[in-house]
Design a protein around this motif. Structure first.
Motif, PDB file in Angstrom:
ATOM      1  N   GLU A 127       0.860  -1.180  -0.013  1.00  0.00           N
ATOM      2  CA  GLU A 127       0.067  -0.017  -0.039  1.00  0.00           C
ATOM      3  C   GLU A 127       0.831   1.245   0.012  1.00  0.00           C
ATOM      4  O   GLU A 127       0.553   2.162  -0.744  1.00  0.00           O
ATOM      5  N   GLY A 128       1.965   1.168   0.599  1.00  0.00           N
ATOM      6  CA  GLY A 128       2.651   2.460   0.734  1.00  0.00           C
ATOM      7  C   GLY A 128       3.775   2.570  -0.382  1.00  0.00           C
ATOM      8  O   GLY A 128       4.581   3.516  -0.311  1.00  0.00           O
ATOM      9  N   CYS A 129       4.003   1.643  -1.214  1.00  0.00           N
ATOM     10  CA  CYS A 129       4.670   1.732  -2.312  1.00  0.00           C
ATOM     11  C   CYS A 129       4.636   3.067  -3.336  1.00  0.00           C
ATOM     12  O   CYS A 129       3.680   3.174  -3.617  1.00  0.00           O
ATOM     13  N   VAL A 130       5.839   3.887  -3.211  1.00  0.00           N
ATOM     14  CA  VAL A 130       5.703   5.017  -4.155  1.00  0.00           C
ATOM     15  C   VAL A 130       5.255   4.776  -5.508  1.00  0.00           C
ATOM     16  O   VAL A 130       4.466   5.506  -6.096  1.00  0.00           O
ATOM     17  N   HIS A 131       5.928   3.751  -6.186  1.00  0.00           N
ATOM     18  CA  HIS A 131       5.527   3.358  -7.730  1.00  0.00           C
ATOM     19  C   HIS A 131       4.019   3.434  -7.764  1.00  0.00           C
ATOM     20  O   HIS A 131       3.231   3.864  -8.685  1.00  0.00           O
ATOM     21  N   ARG A 132       3.315   2.505  -6.654  1.00  0.00           N
ATOM     22  CA  ARG A 132       1.761   2.237  -6.872  1.00  0.00           C
ATOM     23  C   ARG A 132       1.265   3.426  -6.536  1.00  0.00           C
ATOM     24  O   ARG A 132       0.278   3.646  -7.090  1.00  0.00           O
ATOM     25  N   ILE A 133       1.629   4.105  -5.597  1.00  0.00           N
ATOM     26  CA  ILE A 133       0.742   5.375  -5.328  1.00  0.00           C
ATOM     27  C   ILE A 133       0.816   6.271  -6.353  1.00  0.00           C
ATOM     28  O   ILE A 133      -0.406   6.920  -6.916  1.00  0.00           O
ATOM     29  N   LEU A 134       1.865   6.489  -7.199  1.00  0.00           N
ATOM     30  CA  LEU A 134       1.863   7.421  -8.356  1.00  0.00           C
ATOM     31  C   LEU A 134       1.128   6.741  -9.750  1.00  0.00           C
ATOM     32  O   LEU A 134       0.385   7.596 -10.191  1.00  0.00           O
ATOM     33  N   TRP A 135       1.242   5.616  -9.814  1.00  0.00           N
ATOM     34  CA  TRP A 135       0.630   5.084 -10.833  1.00  0.00           C
ATOM     35  C   TRP A 135      -0.864   5.247 -10.617  1.00  0.00           C
ATOM     36  O   TRP A 135      -1.736   5.652 -11.515  1.00  0.00           O
ATOM     37  N   ASN A 136      -1.483   5.062  -9.298  1.00  0.00           N
ATOM     38  CA  ASN A 136      -2.909   4.897  -8.888  1.00  0.00           C
ATOM     39  C   ASN A 136      -3.425   6.439  -9.100  1.00  0.00           C
ATOM     40  O   ASN A 136      -4.615   6.734  -9.768  1.00  0.00           O
ATOM     41  N   GLU A 137      -2.561   7.352  -8.711  1.00  0.00           N
ATOM     42  CA  GLU A 137      -3.041   8.573  -8.757  1.00  0.00           C
ATOM     43  C   GLU A 137      -3.044   9.214 -10.214  1.00  0.00           C
ATOM     44  O   GLU A 137      -4.031   9.856 -10.858  1.00  0.00           O
ATOM     45  N   ARG A 138      -2.207   8.653 -11.138  1.00  0.00           N
ATOM     46  CA  ARG A 138      -2.102   8.988 -12.526  1.00  0.00           C
ATOM     47  C   ARG A 138      -3.338   8.093 -13.285  1.00  0.00           C
ATOM     48  O   ARG A 138      -4.061   8.799 -14.334  1.00  0.00           O
ATOM     49  N   MET A 139      -3.707   6.967 -12.765  1.00  0.00           N
ATOM     50  CA  MET A 139      -4.640   6.557 -13.623  1.00  0.00           C
ATOM     51  C   MET A 139      -6.342   7.030 -13.142  1.00  0.00           C
ATOM     52  O   MET A 139      -7.144   7.228 -14.032  1.00  0.00           O
ATOM     53  N   VAL A 140      -6.077   7.666 -11.703  1.00  0.00           N
ATOM     54  CA  VAL A 140      -7.398   8.397 -11.546  1.00  0.00           C
ATOM     55  C   VAL A 140      -7.512   9.638 -12.366  1.00  0.00           C
ATOM     56  O   VAL A 140      -8.774   9.874 -12.817  1.00  0.00           O
ATOM     57  N   GLU A 141      -6.320  10.362 -12.631  1.00  0.00           N
ATOM     58  CA  GLU A 141      -6.380  11.498 -13.431  1.00  0.00           C
ATOM     59  C   GLU A 141      -7.076  11.348 -14.674  1.00  0.00           C
ATOM     60  O   GLU A 141      -7.830  12.038 -15.340  1.00  0.00           O
ATOM     61  N   GLU A 142      -6.610  10.004 -15.346  1.00  0.00           N
ATOM     62  CA  GLU A 142      -6.958   9.707 -16.698  1.00  0.00           C
ATOM     63  C   GLU A 142      -8.403   9.587 -16.798  1.00  0.00           C
ATOM     64  O   GLU A 142      -9.145   9.840 -17.711  1.00  0.00           O
ATOM     65  N   ASP A 143      -8.909   8.905 -15.730  1.00  0.00           N
ATOM     66  CA  ASP A 143     -10.398   8.530 -15.635  1.00  0.00           C
ATOM     67  C   ASP A 143     -11.420   9.571 -15.487  1.00  0.00           C
ATOM     68  O   ASP A 143     -12.674   9.575 -15.789  1.00  0.00           O
ATOM     69  N   GLU A 144     -10.746  10.521 -15.041  1.00  0.00           N
ATOM     70  CA  GLU A 144     -11.659  11.839 -14.937  1.00  0.00           C
ATOM     71  C   GLU A 144     -11.823  12.815 -16.151  1.00  0.00           C
ATOM     72  O   GLU A 144     -11.481  12.859 -17.032  1.00  0.00           O
TER      73      GLU A 144
END
Length: 118
Positions: free
Chosen positions: A101-118
């Motif tokens: 859950e705290g992996c920086v790569h995972r956090i950045l990837w998920n943030e970016r995927m949310v931005e693309e969905d918006e």
């Protein structure tokens, strides 16, 4: 006559509407407070970018997705490890730590995927 008055009123309204953007633009261009606010916003944006400890990784993710928009998380992490951390391309493997859950790569990837969905 009413028709002529109506046409004159419409023409006058069009003239006023056309003048307003120019007047507003001139006001914004010469208003010292606008200039100060603009500088302040630019400074805040620069400070925000400079203070982001993950800006290099975030930038790499953005560039990666431009080149390979259908890429997977694992493909990006492997490329990031090879390019940014100096791993050999064949030895860069996504292990269980990249799914924590705290992996920086995972956090950045998920943030970016949310931005693309918006």
């Amino acid at each position: 006559n009413n028709n002529n008055n109506s046409n004159n009123d419409n023409n006058n309204n069009k003239d006023i509407q056309l003048e307003k953007p120019d007047a507003l633009r001139k006001f914004l261009d010469y208003n010292p407070l606008n200039h100060l606010a603009s500088q302040w916003i630019d400074d805040l944006e620069r400070a925000n970018v400079a203070s982001d400890p993950h800006r290099l990784l975030r930038s790499h993710l953005d560039a990666h997705l431009v080149d390979w928009p259908r890429s997977t998380y694992e493909e990006w992490v492997e490329e990031a490890l090879a390019k940014l951390d100096g791993w050999d391309a064949g030895s860069a493997v996504v292990d269980d730590t990249f799914y924590l859950e705290g992996c920086v790569h995972r956090i950045l990837w998920n943030e970016r995927m949310v931005e693309e969905d918006e």
